[in-house]
Scaffold this active site. Structure first.
Site, PDB file in Angstrom:
ATOM      1  N   HIS A 226      33.392  13.160 148.194  1.00  0.00           N
ATOM      2  CA  HIS A 226      32.151  13.812 148.615  1.00  0.00           C
ATOM      3  C   HIS A 226      32.414  15.153 149.300  1.00  0.00           C
ATOM      4  O   HIS A 226      31.488  15.780 149.821  1.00  0.00           O
ATOM      5  CB  HIS A 226      31.390  12.872 149.568  1.00  0.00           C
ATOM      6  CG  HIS A 226      29.968  13.235 149.790  1.00  0.00           C
ATOM      7  ND1 HIS A 226      29.463  13.552 151.034  1.00  0.00           N
ATOM      8  CD2 HIS A 226      28.928  13.345 148.935  1.00  0.00           C
ATOM      9  CE1 HIS A 226      28.188  13.828 150.942  1.00  0.00           C
ATOM     10  NE2 HIS A 226      27.835  13.714 149.679  1.00  0.00           N
ATOM     11  N   LYS A 228      33.337  19.177 150.042  1.00  0.00           N
ATOM     12  CA  LYS A 228      33.026  20.493 149.485  1.00  0.00           C
ATOM     13  C   LYS A 228      33.937  21.501 150.174  1.00  0.00           C
ATOM     14  O   LYS A 228      33.642  21.976 151.270  1.00  0.00           O
ATOM     15  CB  LYS A 228      31.565  20.888 149.707  1.00  0.00           C
ATOM     16  CG  LYS A 228      30.553  19.982 149.011  1.00  0.00           C
ATOM     17  CD  LYS A 228      30.013  18.960 149.946  1.00  0.00           C
ATOM     18  CE  LYS A 228      28.978  18.081 149.254  1.00  0.00           C
ATOM     19  NZ  LYS A 228      28.705  16.840 149.998  1.00  0.00           N
ATOM     20  N   ASP A 233      43.276  32.188 149.128  1.00  0.00           N
ATOM     21  CA  ASP A 233      44.525  32.781 149.639  1.00  0.00           C
ATOM     22  C   ASP A 233      45.033  32.123 150.918  1.00  0.00           C
ATOM     23  O   ASP A 233      45.791  32.738 151.674  1.00  0.00           O
ATOM     24  CB  ASP A 233      44.346  34.285 149.868  1.00  0.00           C
ATOM     25  CG  ASP A 233      44.169  35.046 148.565  1.00  0.00           C
ATOM     26  OD1 ASP A 233      44.580  34.509 147.513  1.00  0.00           O
ATOM     27  OD2 ASP A 233      43.625  36.165 148.603  1.00  0.00           O
ATOM     28  N   HIS A 407      19.357  18.727 153.511  1.00  0.00           N
ATOM     29  CA  HIS A 407      20.673  18.248 153.090  1.00  0.00           C
ATOM     30  C   HIS A 407      21.770  18.639 154.074  1.00  0.00           C
ATOM     31  O   HIS A 407      22.938  18.300 153.892  1.00  0.00           O
ATOM     32  CB  HIS A 407      20.997  18.797 151.695  1.00  0.00           C
ATOM     33  CG  HIS A 407      22.121  18.109 151.011  1.00  0.00           C
ATOM     34  ND1 HIS A 407      23.369  18.680 150.843  1.00  0.00           N
ATOM     35  CD2 HIS A 407      22.203  16.871 150.445  1.00  0.00           C
ATOM     36  CE1 HIS A 407      24.157  17.830 150.206  1.00  0.00           C
ATOM     37  NE2 HIS A 407      23.482  16.731 149.947  1.00  0.00           N
ATOM     38  N   LYS A 409      24.282  18.681 157.185  1.00  0.00           N
ATOM     39  CA  LYS A 409      24.973  17.612 157.917  1.00  0.00           C
ATOM     40  C   LYS A 409      25.603  18.234 159.156  1.00  0.00           C
ATOM     41  O   LYS A 409      26.763  18.646 159.132  1.00  0.00           O
ATOM     42  CB  LYS A 409      26.032  16.966 157.023  1.00  0.00           C
ATOM     43  CG  LYS A 409      25.466  16.466 155.665  1.00  0.00           C
ATOM     44  CD  LYS A 409      26.353  16.896 154.557  1.00  0.00           C
ATOM     45  CE  LYS A 409      25.826  16.681 153.173  1.00  0.00           C
ATOM     46  NZ  LYS A 409      24.991  15.583 152.874  1.00  0.00           N
ATOM     47  N   ASP A 414      25.300  19.270 173.744  1.00  0.00           N
ATOM     48  CA  ASP A 414      25.331  20.031 175.006  1.00  0.00           C
ATOM     49  C   ASP A 414      25.536  21.537 174.812  1.00  0.00           C
ATOM     50  O   ASP A 414      25.996  22.221 175.721  1.00  0.00           O
ATOM     51  CB  ASP A 414      26.437  19.496 175.926  1.00  0.00           C
ATOM     52  CG  ASP A 414      26.141  18.089 176.422  1.00  0.00           C
ATOM     53  OD1 ASP A 414      24.976  17.659 176.324  1.00  0.00           O
ATOM     54  OD2 ASP A 414      27.072  17.433 176.904  1.00  0.00           O
TER      55      ASP A 414
END
Length: 489
Positions: A226, A228, A233, A407, A409, A414
């Site tokens: 899952h 991404k 470089d 979508h 996440k 604080d």
């Protein structure tokens, strides 16, 4: 006997089903999995003949964790850990930050160092990218400027409009001598043979992560990649929720009638070395490489950036000994003193996270959770709603995002600590899938994410306790039914 079987074929199949189900139940109980997941699987094995075995095979079976992931070569793991150790800060150096920007987040830093040798890196420049268009605009510039290598690892890569833009730029990079290597998840991704031939002709290497047959019918199969990750470089990296697909770009040419709100992060600095290390582990795995490894020095170049932002990369999956991301979030919530802001498309927490949230709220911490009102999964939507009542009773604010699909996440604690990554607040992300998050110990990034949270509230509808407690019985039943599936969703 044969005559009886042929004359009672359905009853015979039912008997065979329950013989297999009893064997599966014995194996399930013996494996000492999460009790709620075990009970859920047993329920479906008993209550749903035939279908229950299918559900168990795709969602409950743990043989892959015990066998397949042992193929992840220990030599590769040791090699990557040696690279991570070069970035380590000594315990004495860590202690000096205790009175400054890290405060009590040192617990989290030391936890991840112990769990997976994940170093804290201090020399990073960060840029938060809200929504897909902003991500791809930055990414395209970095791809065009690549000189040595490009490594990426994605759950979803599609050769639609935005996907072909990315792939064509990768082909151009490969044609000018840049090494391009791609890991894509076979369940989430959809790349045509024509596009694959174009990549092969350009010299691009690509590997499917744990390929399955009939991927369109196994969207929720276990142990998916899952993540991404995009690395240029060895010095520039991207991490977050935006996949390579038209779904994530809200533009007329590829708009799918659903607005997608997402968050991604561009990193320039030493934290990219940790991303590179995690990418290498999975590259060796998908290549099934058994020989000794000599990692090119160009993968881990010297990066001359002044001390700026503190970042730690947390990776977890069925091949790790600990639930690294979940444990980091758990500590962050437990050490919160003022506020916690969470955005997640799927909120199906395990008992540890749920208890930490409720306890923090009842101790005076202000907690806000934002989830999509509709989402893209009927079962996950109702399972998520089954937790609202106890959240509201504890004083937690729940907000429905109504503009489209939320979508992102992210979590902010604080206004000192933030996380951006691929992990949802659910069982699947914590226990089953391969996930990766950037943990950011910086007030500027935390404040920026909080400001975006306030902007997103303009498109939200708060779930009010008085009205929620009076919802109709049919919705309550749907929620309770879907919650049974929670450990499997």
């Amino acid at each position: 006997m044969i005559n009886w079987i042929t004359g009672n074929w359905f009853l015979s199949l039912l008997i065979v089903n329950y013989i297999v189900a009893i064997s599966a139940a014995f194996f399930l109980i013996k494996s000492n999995q999460n009790p709620r997941k075990t009970v859920s699987s047993l329920l479906f094995l008993v209550a749903l003949p035939f279908l229950g075995l299918g559900i168990y095979y795709f969602f409950g079976l743990e043989y892959r964790k015990s066998k397949i992931f042992k193929r992840k070569d220990l030599n590769a793991n040791e090699l990557i850990q040696n690279w991570n150790k070069r970035l380590h800060i000594s315990e004495d150096d860590l202690d000096k930050y205790e009175e400054t920007f890290l405060v009590d987040r040192l617990k989290m830093v030391k936890l991840l160092r112990h769990n997976q040798t994940a170093p804290l890196t201090l020399r990073n420049n960060l840029k938060v990218l809200f929504n897909g268009r902003n991500k791809f605009d930055e990414l395209f510039k970095d791809i065009k400027n690549a000189t040595n290598h490009i490594h990426l690892e994605y759950f979803i890569i599609c050769d639609d409009h935005i996907g072909l833009e990315v792939i064509n730029l990768l082909i151009e990079a490969a044609n000018r001598g840049v090494e391009v290597r791609i890991i894509y998840d076979s369940v989430g991704s959809d790349i045509s043979r024509k596009t694959k031939r174009k990549m092969t002709d350009a010299g691009i290497e690509y590997q499917s992560f744990m390929p399955v047959l009939f991927s369109k019918f196994t969207r929720k199969a276990n142990y998916r990649n899952h993540r991404k990750i995009f690395i240029i470089d060895g010095s520039i990296g991207y991490i977050g929720g935006v996949n390579i697909s038209d779904d994530y770009v809200n533009e007329p040419i590829n708009y799918n009638d659903t607005y997608w709100r997402d968050t991604h992060l561009r990193i320039e600095g030493h934290a990219v070395k940790s991303l590179q290390a995690q990418w290498l582990l999975n590259w060796y795995f998908v290549k099934n490489q058994k020989d000794d490894y000599e990692v090119p020095k160009a993968y881990f170049p010297e990066i001359d950036i002044a001390e700026n932002k503190a970042v730690q990369i947390a990776a977890s999956g069925p091949d790790t000994d600990w639930a690294n991301i979940m444990e980091a979030l758990f500590i962050a919530i437990n050490t919160a003193e003022e506020c916690v802001y969470i955005t997640t498309p799927y909120f199906i927490p395990n008992e540890a996270i749920l208890t930490s949230l409720k306890s923090a709220a009842r101790s005076g911490v202000e907690i806000h959770i934002m989830v999509p009102k509709k989402g893209d999964s009927w079962a996950a939507r109702y399972a998520s709603r089954s937790y609202f009542e106890e959240l509201l009773e504890s004083g937690i604010h729940v907000h429905w995002y109504c503009r489209g699909m939320l979508h992102a996440k992210t979590m902010v604690v604080d206004q000192l600590f933030a996380t951006i990554g691929t992990s949802n607040m659910d069982y699947r992300s914590f226990d089953i899938n391969f996930e990766i998050n950037a943990l950011i110990y910086d007030d500027d990034i935390a404040i920026e994410l909080n400001e975006q949270f306030q902007k997103d509230l303009e498109y939200c509808e708060e779930v009010l306790p008085d009205l929620w407690f009076k919802r109709d019985k049919m919705n309550k039943f749907k929620e309770s039914f879907c919650r049974l599936w929670a450990p499997l969703l």
